[in-house]
Write an enzyme that holds these catalytic residues in place. Structure first.
Site, mmCIF file in Angstrom:
data_model
loop_
_atom_site.group_PDB
_atom_site.id
_atom_site.type_symbol
_atom_site.label_atom_id
_atom_site.label_comp_id
_atom_site.label_asym_id
_atom_site.label_seq_id
_atom_site.Cartn_x
_atom_site.Cartn_y
_atom_site.Cartn_z
ATOM 1 N N THR A 105 -34.394 -43.437 3.460
ATOM 2 C CA THR A 105 -33.956 -42.124 2.834
ATOM 3 C C THR A 105 -32.657 -42.408 1.750
ATOM 4 O OG1 THR A 105 -32.367 -41.753 4.622
ATOM 5 C CG2 THR A 105 -34.693 -40.907 5.074
ATOM 6 N N TYR A 134 -23.173 -35.135 -1.347
ATOM 7 C CA TYR A 134 -23.887 -36.384 -1.774
ATOM 8 C C TYR A 134 -23.455 -36.583 -3.174
ATOM 9 C CZ TYR A 134 -26.726 -36.179 2.491
ATOM 10 O OH TYR A 134 -27.274 -36.231 3.585
ATOM 11 N N ILE A 164 -32.574 -36.295 0.340
ATOM 12 C CA ILE A 164 -33.273 -35.286 1.105
ATOM 13 C C ILE A 164 -34.067 -36.064 2.074
ATOM 14 C CG2 ILE A 164 -34.817 -33.284 0.552
ATOM 15 C CD1 ILE A 164 -34.504 -33.479 -2.459
ATOM 16 N N HIS A 165 -33.356 -36.262 3.294
ATOM 17 C CA HIS A 165 -33.842 -37.082 4.224
ATOM 18 C C HIS A 165 -35.436 -36.837 4.662
ATOM 19 C CE1 HIS A 165 -29.933 -39.208 4.795
ATOM 20 N NE2 HIS A 165 -29.298 -37.813 4.507
ATOM 21 N N ASP A 166 -35.536 -35.361 4.969
ATOM 22 C CA ASP A 166 -36.623 -35.086 5.716
ATOM 23 C C ASP A 166 -37.739 -35.050 4.889
ATOM 24 O OD1 ASP A 166 -34.821 -32.827 7.794
ATOM 25 O OD2 ASP A 166 -35.211 -34.773 7.954
#
Ligand code: RIB
Ligand code: CA
Length: 301
Positions: free
Chosen positions: A193, A227, A234-236
């Site tokens: 990610t 960030y 946008i990890h997910d």
């Protein structure tokens, strides 16, 4: 045929982006959204899910899940997502509460999985408390789960502690139950990610795509305070783009042990294994990922 999925989530700004991408994909059929406490408390995560699905004009069923971890005290990430979970964004229309099931999320997970004609893919993008309870209360559901695609953990590093990623750290006991379940897991951890961050320029292109693009851009404007303009993580979203564009990702097979106690609690110990149940994402085509992020919203107008 569209792949049937259920999303278990703690919206959360990156969850909002991932859920929107899933609902807009012509490759995925979102059967149910279940909420869990995580980034913010269950009241906010559930309201955010209802408000988002209403805003997108969909009627995807939603079920409210567990607020607190199995053992540990709740930890939130409101410093990243704001106290509401969606930064400063305000959905204009009142959420359609008819979307909300009267049943608990774990019951709805059981009912949707056990009766599914095609095995369900579980997309887990928050702490794994609901999923762990599902496996403890209704172990028979494991037979009709194709795989779990989860955002969580890391081969190296952490964001909740130096060695633990938030979703695992928030409920390590639940994570251990899930990783030990022997179900096939695609683990989208911080290793990938952090690689597949997008830029402020990418978000500016999304902002041009109507009211949905504007919503995403406003939320990410808040989120990116954590960030930077050049690396908005946008990890997910990784979980959804893995499902819609698997060729962008490279994995290695492993067994994953979750540390549940002590200073390293929440750490995922990734042991390479030719017969492991976990496929850990180790690399991705970053340019293509950024382009697909933009395309999610371009194709919707
Ligand atoms: O570590 C990132 C994960 O924790 C994401 O799922 C984010 O939404 C938070 O839940
Ligand atoms: Ca999340």
């Amino acid at each position: 045929m569209k792949r049937p999925i259920i999303i278990d989530t703690d919206p959360g700004i990156d969850d909002i982006v991932a859920i929107t991408a899933a609902l807009f994909s012509d490759k995925l059929d979102v059967k149910l959204i279940t909420t869990v406490g995580g980034n913010v408390g269950i009241t906010h995560t559930t309201r955010n899910a209802v408000d988002l699905v209403t805003f997108l004009g969909r009627n995807t069923p939603i079920a409210k899940g567990v607020d607190e971890p199995l053992v540990n005290k709740p930890k939130t990430a409101s410093q990243v997502h704001g106290s509401s979970g969606v930064g400063t964004y305000q959905f204009e229309a009142e959420g359609n509460t008819a979307l909300l099931s009267k049943e608990h999320a774990v019951i709805e997970l059981r009912n949707n999985i056990i009766d599914a004609a095609v095995p369900i893919t579980l997309v887990a993008i928050g702490p794994l408390t609901n999923i762990a309870l599902l496996f403890k209360m209704f172990p028979e559901t494991k037979e009709n789960i194709k795989e779990i695609v989860l955002m969580g953990g890391a081969i190296e590093g952490g964001n909740a502690t130096p060695v633990a990623e938030f979703n695992i750290f928030a409920d390590p006991h639940a994570a251990k139950i899930v990783f030990d379940s022997a179900i096939k897991i695609f683990m989208c951890g911080l290793d990938v990610t952090r690689l597949t961050s997008v830029t402020a320029g990418d978000v500016a292109k999304v902002k041009e795509q109507g009211t949905v693009g504007e919503m995403i851009a406003e939320m990410l404007a808040y989120y990116k305070q954590t960030y930077s303009d050049d690396a908005i993580t946008i990890h997910d979203l990784c979980t959804i783009l893995y499902l819609t564009h698997p060729d962008l990702f490279q994995t290695k097979r492993a067994k994953v042990n979750v540390v549940t106690e002590g200073e390293a609690a929440g750490h995922t110990v990734v042991n390479d294994s030719d017969d492991g149940n976990v496929f850990v994402c180790v690399d991705a085509d970053v340019e293509a990922f950024r382009e697909e992020f933009i395309q999610v919203f371009v194709e919707t107008i």
